[in-house]
Scaffold this active site. Structure first.
Site, PDB file in Angstrom:
ATOM      1  N   GLU A 145     -13.443  -7.396   2.726  1.00 28.18           N
ATOM      2  CA  GLU A 145     -12.566  -8.488   2.330  1.00 28.18           C
ATOM      3  C   GLU A 145     -12.163  -9.305   3.558  1.00 28.18           C
ATOM      4  O   GLU A 145     -11.994  -8.766   4.646  1.00 28.18           O
ATOM      5  CB  GLU A 145     -11.301  -7.950   1.648  1.00 28.18           C
ATOM      6  CG  GLU A 145     -11.559  -7.408   0.267  1.00 28.18           C
ATOM      7  CD  GLU A 145     -10.306  -6.984  -0.442  1.00 28.18           C
ATOM      8  OE1 GLU A 145     -10.360  -6.812  -1.675  1.00 28.18           O
ATOM      9  OE2 GLU A 145      -9.263  -6.808   0.208  1.00 28.18           O
ATOM     10  N   SER A 190      -9.706 -10.751  -0.621  1.00 28.62           N
ATOM     11  CA  SER A 190      -8.595 -10.055  -1.255  1.00 28.62           C
ATOM     12  C   SER A 190      -8.003 -10.931  -2.348  1.00 28.62           C
ATOM     13  O   SER A 190      -8.068 -12.159  -2.281  1.00 28.62           O
ATOM     14  CB  SER A 190      -7.524  -9.746  -0.206  1.00 28.62           C
ATOM     15  OG  SER A 190      -6.308  -9.385  -0.817  1.00 28.62           O
ATOM     16  N   CYS A 203      -4.551   1.641  -6.792  1.00 28.16           N
ATOM     17  CA  CYS A 203      -4.964   0.585  -5.874  1.00 28.16           C
ATOM     18  C   CYS A 203      -6.387   0.088  -6.123  1.00 28.16           C
ATOM     19  O   CYS A 203      -7.102   0.590  -6.977  1.00 28.16           O
ATOM     20  CB  CYS A 203      -4.774   1.038  -4.434  1.00 28.16           C
ATOM     21  SG  CYS A 203      -3.016   1.075  -3.981  1.00 28.16           S
ATOM     22  N   ASP A 204      -6.777  -0.879  -5.273  1.00 23.75           N
ATOM     23  CA  ASP A 204      -7.901  -1.783  -5.520  1.00 23.75           C
ATOM     24  C   ASP A 204      -9.147  -1.173  -6.142  1.00 23.75           C
ATOM     25  O   ASP A 204      -9.557  -1.541  -7.229  1.00 23.75           O
ATOM     26  CB  ASP A 204      -8.306  -2.462  -4.206  1.00 23.75           C
ATOM     27  CG  ASP A 204      -7.211  -3.361  -3.681  1.00 23.75           C
ATOM     28  OD1 ASP A 204      -6.102  -2.853  -3.493  1.00 23.75           O
ATOM     29  OD2 ASP A 204      -7.460  -4.547  -3.459  1.00 23.75           O
ATOM     30  N   LYS A 205      -9.814  -0.276  -5.447  1.00 22.20           N
ATOM     31  CA  LYS A 205     -11.106   0.226  -5.925  1.00 22.20           C
ATOM     32  C   LYS A 205     -10.936   1.463  -6.795  1.00 22.20           C
ATOM     33  O   LYS A 205     -11.888   1.920  -7.426  1.00 22.20           O
ATOM     34  CB  LYS A 205     -12.040   0.538  -4.748  1.00 22.20           C
ATOM     35  CG  LYS A 205     -12.176  -0.621  -3.763  1.00 22.20           C
ATOM     36  CD  LYS A 205     -12.526  -1.932  -4.463  1.00 22.20           C
ATOM     37  CE  LYS A 205     -12.284  -3.138  -3.585  1.00 22.20           C
ATOM     38  NZ  LYS A 205     -10.879  -3.399  -3.252  1.00 22.20           N
ATOM     39  N   ASP A 265      -6.393  -1.077   0.974  1.00 25.53           N
ATOM     40  CA  ASP A 265      -7.101  -2.236   1.513  1.00 25.53           C
ATOM     41  C   ASP A 265      -6.298  -2.941   2.601  1.00 25.53           C
ATOM     42  O   ASP A 265      -6.862  -3.478   3.559  1.00 25.53           O
ATOM     43  CB  ASP A 265      -7.425  -3.231   0.395  1.00 25.53           C
ATOM     44  CG  ASP A 265      -8.678  -2.834  -0.353  1.00 25.53           C
ATOM     45  OD1 ASP A 265      -8.993  -1.625  -0.375  1.00 25.53           O
ATOM     46  OD2 ASP A 265      -9.353  -3.710  -0.918  1.00 25.53           O
ATOM     47  N   CYS A 273       0.679  -3.605  -4.222  1.00 19.94           N
ATOM     48  CA  CYS A 273       1.306  -4.788  -3.616  1.00 19.94           C
ATOM     49  C   CYS A 273       1.660  -5.838  -4.669  1.00 19.94           C
ATOM     50  O   CYS A 273       0.917  -6.070  -5.615  1.00 19.94           O
ATOM     51  CB  CYS A 273       0.404  -5.363  -2.543  1.00 19.94           C
ATOM     52  SG  CYS A 273       0.148  -4.208  -1.167  1.00 19.94           S
TER      53      CYS A 273
END
Length: 553
Positions: A442, A468, A119-121, A78, A191
């Site tokens: 985002e 985010s 990570c995110d998704k 992202d 992150c």
């Protein structure tokens, strides 16, 4: 075993010949076959080290008598995708990842899965497909990145995004920005703050789909390798005993996840993802339930961007088990739930020791008596909107200001960086929703620019897109219905007064109802010229208020 369909009987001799082409022996073929879904790639920092995690998982599976079979899945970073066309592909990758794992698993008759995201998704995609397939499955993630160090202070990715605004405002030199760029992300991992990736990795523990430590053990620690081995070993136990996600992903498990979510002050993206995962598990989770749980849950952590601490410090303070133990003291959790450790939650919590630390607030002295996320409703968001309340300064919890309307993120960031936004304004960014984007981008760049310029305590931002987990300030997203579906946000004009009351859960545009209706009659939906995957996605995706899930046309 499910794999009997590809290996037993003389009729399956052709199938076995293909398995032997892989170098598998007769003995390996007769063991349970475990899919190891490795999202390794050399683009995403959170995934660069996943080969090592996968090798550890495979050793664990082999030690317990299984045959590990690795296959890949994609991942989007992202941070790298932010603020350009790439962000349109972040949320949409969630569905593609889940679908591809489903295809590989069912096409090849696998007996169980170990899913390795970070990570995110990717993490929510793995939870979605685990619920969908309902075969023995465990998740082990790559772990969080350590915080960077710059001139004696901790920094992270959100620091970098905010620094861009600081340079534009003359508060930071371009030379120091370059120094920070070298320091902010010191190595592999998701992150370092309580951003979406780490939020969802923590949710794997809260839901019971990962072993303790999965959400907080840093990526570079050897404990992460041992955790991967134990996860490989444990999936074999789940296969032998027939324990599947439907035994774990119960309504009580989702209740617990929401409680932990609010206590941690997680990313607002968890609202989208938990709704989507619950849908796959056969439950419907709505914004009213989420808000109800938030209003009754104390906020116990203030991690970056809401506070100065990072995930490694949460790990040192005892991690998610320690947060859950604190919540359980006041009966905030359903402790009689099963986990992939093949243990009941209360057994795990009974082993968690209390020790003095300052990262996790005590249940009787929380940061706030309500949770980290708030749901807002009103004539601007009849179906709801969400905000990371824990990251909003007190003076912005109630705000009234003039609308500054932008049709996309690029227009807004240009105005912010060029000093065209005034204190008191309410920025409105529309046509960035699931369908309108498409992809629900985002908005970290505009919110970070505001923070870096010192405007985050004076300016609010409202969008039908997302934020985010690194975002702070009065940043209200997921406005539903979205503009592309004729939601009220489509009819807001420059100069309209907007009233935000996060304490009371209200989001309203102060325009006469008749005037608003006249605008509605004149509205023409913008035409999108789409092709490829986005064209398919736009036709299938539903509202953010229902998790932006995809349904057949």
């Amino acid at each position: 075993m499910r794999s009997d369909n590809i290996k037993n009987g003389f009729e399956k001799a052709p199938h076995r010949s293909l398995l032997k082409a892989l170098g598998l022996t007769n003995e390996e073929i007769q063991r349970p076959m475990v899919g190891i879904v490795n999202t390794f790639n050399e683009i995403v920092p959170g995934h660069k080290h996943l080969r090592e995690i996968s090798e550890a998982v495979k050793k664990g599976v082999t030690m317990e008598g299984g045959t590990p079979l690795e296959f890949p899945a994609i991942a989007v970073c992202d941070g790298i995708a932010m603020n350009h066309q790439g962000m349109k592909y972040s949320l949409v990758s969630r569905e593609l990842i889940a679908d591809s794992v489903e295809i590989m698993t069912l096409a090849h008759g696998l007996d169980g899965l170990v899913l390795i995201p970070n990570c995110d998704k990717v993490v929510p995609a793995m939870l979605m497909v685990a619920a969908r397939l309902d075969i023995p499955t465990i998740i082990v993630s790559g772990g969080p990145m350590l915080a960077g160090r710059h001139r004696g202070e901790n920094i992270d990715l959100s620091t970098m995004f905010e620094a861009v605004g600081s340079v534009k405002a003359g508060k930071l030199s371009p030379e120091e920005l370059m120094e920070m760029e070298d320091d902010a992300c010191p190595g592999c991992g998701s992150c370092a703050g309580m951003f979406t990736a780490n939020s969802m990795n923590c949710m794997t523990e809260a839901l019971g789909m990962a072993l303790p430590g999965n959400g907080t053990v840093p990526a570079v620690y050897s404990q992460r390798i041992r955790l991967a081995k134990y996860s490989g070993m444990k999936v074999m136990e789940l296969i032998r005993e027939g324990v599947t996600p439907s035994h774990i992903l119960t309504e009580d498990a989702f209740y617990n996840a929401l409680k932990v979510d609010m206590a941690l002050g997680c990313s607002t993206n968890t609202v989208l993802h938990l709704c989507a995962i619950a849908h796959e598990a056969g439950f419907e989770m709505d914004l009213d339930l989420i808000n109800e749980i938030s209003m009754s849950t104390p906020n116990l952590c203030r991690l970056s961007p809401a506070g100065p601490h990072h995930i490694q410090e949460l790990y040192e303070a005892g991690g998610i088990p320690r947060v859950m133990k604190e919540l359980s003291k006041d009966n905030h959790l359903k402790v009689n739930v099963k986990t992939v450790g093949n243990r009941i939650l209360y057994e795990i919590l009974n082993e968690v020791s209390d020790f003095k630390q300052g990262i996790i607030a005590s249940i009787d002295k929380p940061y706030s008596t309500t949770g980290g996320i708030a749901v807002l409703r009103g004539n601007l968001a009849p179906d709801g909107a969400v905000v990371k309340r824990a990251a909003v300064s007190d003076q912005m919890l109630v705000h009234k200001g003039k609308a500054r309307v932008f049709e996309n993120e690029e227009e807004a960031i240009d105005s912010i960086l060029n000093g065209k936004i005034n204190p008191g304004d309410v920025i409105v960014i529309r046509y960035e929703g699931p369908k309108g984007g498409p992809g629900m981008r985002e908005m970290l760049s505009p919110t970070s620019a505001l923070a870096g310029m010192g405007l985050d305590k004076q300016v609010a931002l409202i969008t039908d897109g997302r934020f985010s987990g690194a975002t702070r300030g009065a940043s209200i997203g997921h406005v539903s219905p979205e503009a592309a579906q004729g939601g009220p946000i489509a009819f807001v004009q420059d100069g309209d007064m907007i009233h935000i009351d996060i304490l009371e859960g209200k989001l309203e545009v102060l325009v006469d109802e008749k005037e608003f209706e006249e605008r509605r009659k004149k509205w023409v939906k913008p035409e999108l010229k789409l092709k490829g995957y986005l064209a398919k996605y736009e036709k299938m995706v539903t509202s953010a208020s229902t998790g932006a899930i995809c349904k057949p046309v």
